[in-house]
Design an enzyme around this catalytic site. Structure first.
Site, PDB file in Angstrom:
ATOM      1  N   PHE A  43       0.817  -1.216   0.000  1.00 11.28           N
ATOM      2  CA  PHE A  43       0.000   0.000   0.000  1.00 11.28           C
ATOM      3  C   PHE A  43       0.849   1.263   0.000  1.00 11.28           C
ATOM      4  CE2 PHE A  43       0.384  -1.366   4.438  1.00 11.28           C
ATOM      5  CZ  PHE A  43       0.897  -0.226   5.046  1.00 11.28           C
ATOM      6  N   ARG A  45       4.969   2.476  -1.566  1.00 10.24           N
ATOM      7  CA  ARG A  45       6.186   2.028  -2.246  1.00 10.24           C
ATOM      8  C   ARG A  45       7.117   3.220  -2.432  1.00 10.24           C
ATOM      9  NH1 ARG A  45       7.506  -2.344  -5.376  1.00 10.24           N
ATOM     10  NH2 ARG A  45       5.349  -3.081  -5.366  1.00 10.24           N
ATOM     11  N   LYS A  47      11.652   4.171  -3.421  1.00  7.51           N
ATOM     12  CA  LYS A  47      12.746   3.753  -4.283  1.00  7.51           C
ATOM     13  C   LYS A  47      13.354   2.435  -3.819  1.00  7.51           C
ATOM     14  CE  LYS A  47      14.934   7.507  -6.706  1.00  7.51           C
ATOM     15  NZ  LYS A  47      16.009   8.522  -6.689  1.00  7.51           N
ATOM     16  N   PHE A  48      13.594   2.346  -2.534  1.00  4.92           N
ATOM     17  CA  PHE A  48      14.285   1.170  -2.002  1.00  4.92           C
ATOM     18  C   PHE A  48      13.451   0.456  -0.944  1.00  4.92           C
ATOM     19  CE2 PHE A  48      17.479   4.462  -2.980  1.00  4.92           C
ATOM     20  CZ  PHE A  48      18.086   3.846  -4.064  1.00  4.92           C
ATOM     21  N   ALA A  49      12.167   0.721  -0.904  1.00  2.91           N
ATOM     22  CA  ALA A  49      11.340   0.095   0.131  1.00  2.91           C
ATOM     23  C   ALA A  49       9.925  -0.085  -0.381  1.00  2.91           C
ATOM     24  CB  ALA A  49      11.342   0.940   1.407  1.00  2.91           C
ATOM     25  N   ALA A  50       9.224  -1.043   0.226  1.00  2.00           N
ATOM     26  CA  ALA A  50       7.809  -1.299  -0.041  1.00  2.00           C
ATOM     27  C   ALA A  50       7.149  -1.662   1.278  1.00  2.00           C
ATOM     28  CB  ALA A  50       7.640  -2.423  -1.064  1.00  2.00           C
ATOM     29  N   VAL A  51       5.969  -1.105   1.521  1.00  2.46           N
ATOM     30  CA  VAL A  51       5.255  -1.307   2.785  1.00  2.46           C
ATOM     31  C   VAL A  51       4.032  -2.170   2.502  1.00  2.46           C
ATOM     32  CG1 VAL A  51       4.180  -0.203   4.767  1.00  2.46           C
ATOM     33  CG2 VAL A  51       6.069   0.936   3.577  1.00  2.46           C
ATOM     34  N   ASP A 160      13.164  15.008   5.806  1.00  2.00           N
ATOM     35  CA  ASP A 160      12.248  14.588   4.729  1.00  2.00           C
ATOM     36  C   ASP A 160      10.804  14.771   5.188  1.00  2.00           C
ATOM     37  OD1 ASP A 160      11.537  13.742   2.232  1.00  2.00           O
ATOM     38  OD2 ASP A 160      11.744  11.606   2.661  1.00  2.00           O
TER      39      ASP A 160
END
Length: 674
Positions: A43, A45, A47-51, A160
């Site tokens: 749900f 996403r 560059k280097f991660a996905a949740v 950020d």
């Protein structure tokens, strides 16, 4: 600096976790799917991660599993992952920051089991509603600043801050907010210079773009941008490209359009201005932002918002009452003056009409002395050059003769006809001052200058040593071989059939003979141009430029020596014939076998490898003397002079050999190899 046991800095603003401390969070099972039921569709996403959503199989608790790649750009990212774990461990128990529950590691990635915020991202609300109300924005910024204050007290800068990294704990903003994503956060304190080119383009601070040391106040810039976005739904510095956005940030090109901030309180705009300062030391810190009047007390803020328009309305009413009183006094004075004027006028029909105009003018002058601002329907307007003022004049009480009529007239005149002299308003645009580090944002203009046709540079040695720089065109023609146009010789104009190949080769021999004669005689060179008529013309070598030569070519005039004119580079003289224009003129002449030859083989000229023209001529006893002397002279010249001057000697030998061949009635096809 850090009270937590097992967490320590490792440099460059990064933190590390001791292995013993990390064991308490690591999941012992090698496969995460054995403990959690992980959804395949993420749900969120990056560059280097996905949740992905992960549900514990035993307890049924829901978590947000953030899968981080352990290799990024062919490099290990274990330091960055451990740094994020350390920051989350330091923030354990904070209400406005997501909590870390467990860590699962594999060869390819690391999964962080985080607290699940059911409300989703704050960006989703902005996408649906465009912007928030001022009360919602105030509550949101208060929650965010509480989280920032918690981080800044531990010398951690988030770096950020944006709506995508602010999560809703419930369905509404009032249910609470939580800050997440500490991937690029850094430890910033005195004695540690951290420079990072990371962040979201619309939210980065000027010091990030200038690659200057970061500080905790770098987050305050993002606080100002976030407040602007929440209240208006637009980015304050957004441009069509990233470069334009970065330029707006560096110059702090901040505006508050009425169509976006018409209903926003002045204290909210003041909060944004205090946060968006180019120099970090000029900004408020997290505690100062929370103490600002816009966030400190809602009741006092509401009273200030509603009482200020009410006080402005009361002031306008008082000014209107004063103006009405002045208008009444003015009318009474005008009536008295008109009565006095009417008493002294004669009972004629023309007198009242002539007298009415001075009365009106006097009244207007009097009106200009009383009022500093013209009125129109009871409302005040500023004195401007283009405004129109309407002043009523009452004359109903005047006594008139039967032949005259009394009317109530309204005269319209420009406001600059008043008695007072008003100074012209000077609009001064405030100069936007950039930071001291903003030195590279300059604008450059390109000016195109056309070259001059020919420039002659004189010298102290006279005209002979002058240098001519020929600059003819910006786009020279492609290098091509010049075309040679000649007339048919008169000797062969009869009906005899002659092959084209024989004619061309004969022209080459004739042209070679002519060039040799010209070089012997010295002075001028006789040649024929490929683009003009075949008539020979005496020209200077430095006055002709090939289309295939470079854009700017320098020619130097040479002085004649020993009665022979030569150039340093024969190939650069376009006036020469094809036989002498290059070093690849192939000419090999074979004569008949002769019994007696006075030219030994050792006298043959060894021409350099760059030249393929070789002259080997042998003839009868009467012509052997010429060939021997020519070859000997060519060899002697090669030993004592530069090798670039061998071309005309080869031509001389070729001319003598051609004469011998002509006397022996040799055909052209037998003696030339192309």
């Amino acid at each position: 600096m850090f009270t937590e046991k097992g967490i320590f800095p490792i440099g460059d603003g990064l933190l590390d976790v001791d292995a013993d401390r990390l064991k308490g969070l690591l999941v012992s099972c090698p496969d995460i799917n054995e403990i959690y039921e992980v959804e395949q569709t993420p749900f969120a996403r990056g560059k280097f991660a996905a949740v992905r959503r992960a549900i514990h199989k035993n307890t049924g608790s829901h978590f947000a599993a953030k899968f981080l790649k352990r290799r990024r750009r062919a490099q290990s990212s274990d330091k960055e992952i451990k740094h994020e774990i350390a920051v989350l461990m330091l923030c354990e128990g904070e209400d406005n920051i997501v909590n870390l529950n467990a860590v699962h590691e594999t060869r390819s990635d690391t999964a962080l089991l985080l607290e699940l915020a059911t409300g989703g991202e704050l960006q989703t609300i902005l996408d649906n509603e465009e912007c928030l109300t001022e009360a919602q924005a105030r509550h949101c910024m208060r929650e965010v600043l509480k989280a920032l204050k918690f981080l800044h007290d531990r010398s951690i800068a988030h770096l950020d801050l944006k709506p995508q990294n602010i999560l809703l704990a419930g369905e509404r903003i009032e249910d609470g907010l939580k800050l997440c994503d500490f991937g690029i956060s850094r430890v910033v304190c005195e004695g540690i210079n951290v420079r990072e080119m990371a962040g979201t383009p619309d939210y980065v601070a000027p010091e990030v773009l200038q690659y200057e040391p970061l500080s905790l106040l770098t987050d305050i810039w993002s606080v100002g941008v976030l407040t602007y976005v929440l209240l208006s739904g637009f980015s304050p510095f957004g441009g069509d490209t990233k470069q334009e956005t970065f330029l707006n940030i560096s110059q702090c090109a901040l505006t508050f359009p009425d169509n976006l901030f018409g209903g926003v309180s002045p204290v909210a705009i003041d909060f944004i201005r205090r946060a968006l300062r180019i120099k970090p030391n000029d900004r408020m810190n997290a505690t100062g932002c929370l103490d600002h009047i816009w966030l400190k007390d809602d009741c006092s803020l509401d009273r200030q918002i509603y009482l200020q328009p009410q006080s402005d309305a009361e002031e306008e009413e008082e000014e209107d009452v004063d103006d009405d009183v002045e208008d009444e006094e003015e009318e009474e004075q005008v009536e008295e003056e008109e009565e006095e004027t009417q008493n002294v006028e004669e009972p004629t029909t023309e007198a009242p009409q002539q007298q009415q105009q001075p009365v009106q003018q006097h009244q207007l002058a009097k009106s200009g002395q009383i009022h500093s601002k013209p009125t129109h329907n009871g409302h005040h307007r500023a004195n401007s050059g283009g405004s129109i003022s309407k002043i009523p004049i009452a004359t109903s009480k005047l006594q008139s003769t039967p032949s005259s009529e009394t009317t109530t007239a309204i005269h319209t005149l420009t406001s600059n006809s008043n008695g007072h002299v008003h100074k012209p308003t000077q609009i001064v645009t405030p100069t936007r001052r950039a930071s001291d580090s903003d030195k590279e944002n300059t604008y450059t203009a390109t000016f195109v200058k056309k070259p001059v046709a020919t420039i002659q540079l004189g010298s102290s040695n006279g005209i002979e040593d002058a240098t001519v720089v020929a600059t003819l065109t910006l786009f020279p023609d492609a290098p091509t071989t010049p075309k040679v146009i000649r007339k048919t010789p008169t000797g062969e104009s009869n009906g005899s059939a002659t092959s084209v190949k024989a004619l061309v080769k004969k022209f080459q021999l004739e042209d070679s003979s002519g060039s040799a004669v010209a070089r012997r005689s010295g002075g001028a060179v006789t040649s024929s141009s490929g683009l003009h008529s075949p008539t020979t013309t005496s020209v200077r070598l430095n006055s002709i430029r090939r289309a295939s030569e470079p854009l700017t070519t320098v020619y130097k005039k040479q002085t004649s020596q020993n009665g022979c004119s030569s150039t340093s580079n024969p190939s650069s003289s376009p006036g020469s014939s094809p036989t002498t224009s290059g070093s690849t003129a192939t000419l090999l002449i074979h004569s008949q076998r002769l019994g007696n030859s006075t030219a030994p083989a050792s006298h043959c000229v060894a021409v350099p490898a760059t030249a393929t023209a070789t002259s080997s001529a042998s003839s009868s006893n009467s012509s052997s003397g010429k060939s021997t002397s020519a070859a000997h002279h060519l060899h002697h010249h090669h030993m004592h002079h530069h090798h670039h001057h061998h071309h005309h000697h080869v031509v001389i030998a070729a001319k003598n050999a051609a004469a011998v061949a002509a006397t022996n009635n040799l055909s052209l096809d037998q003696g030339i190899i192309c």
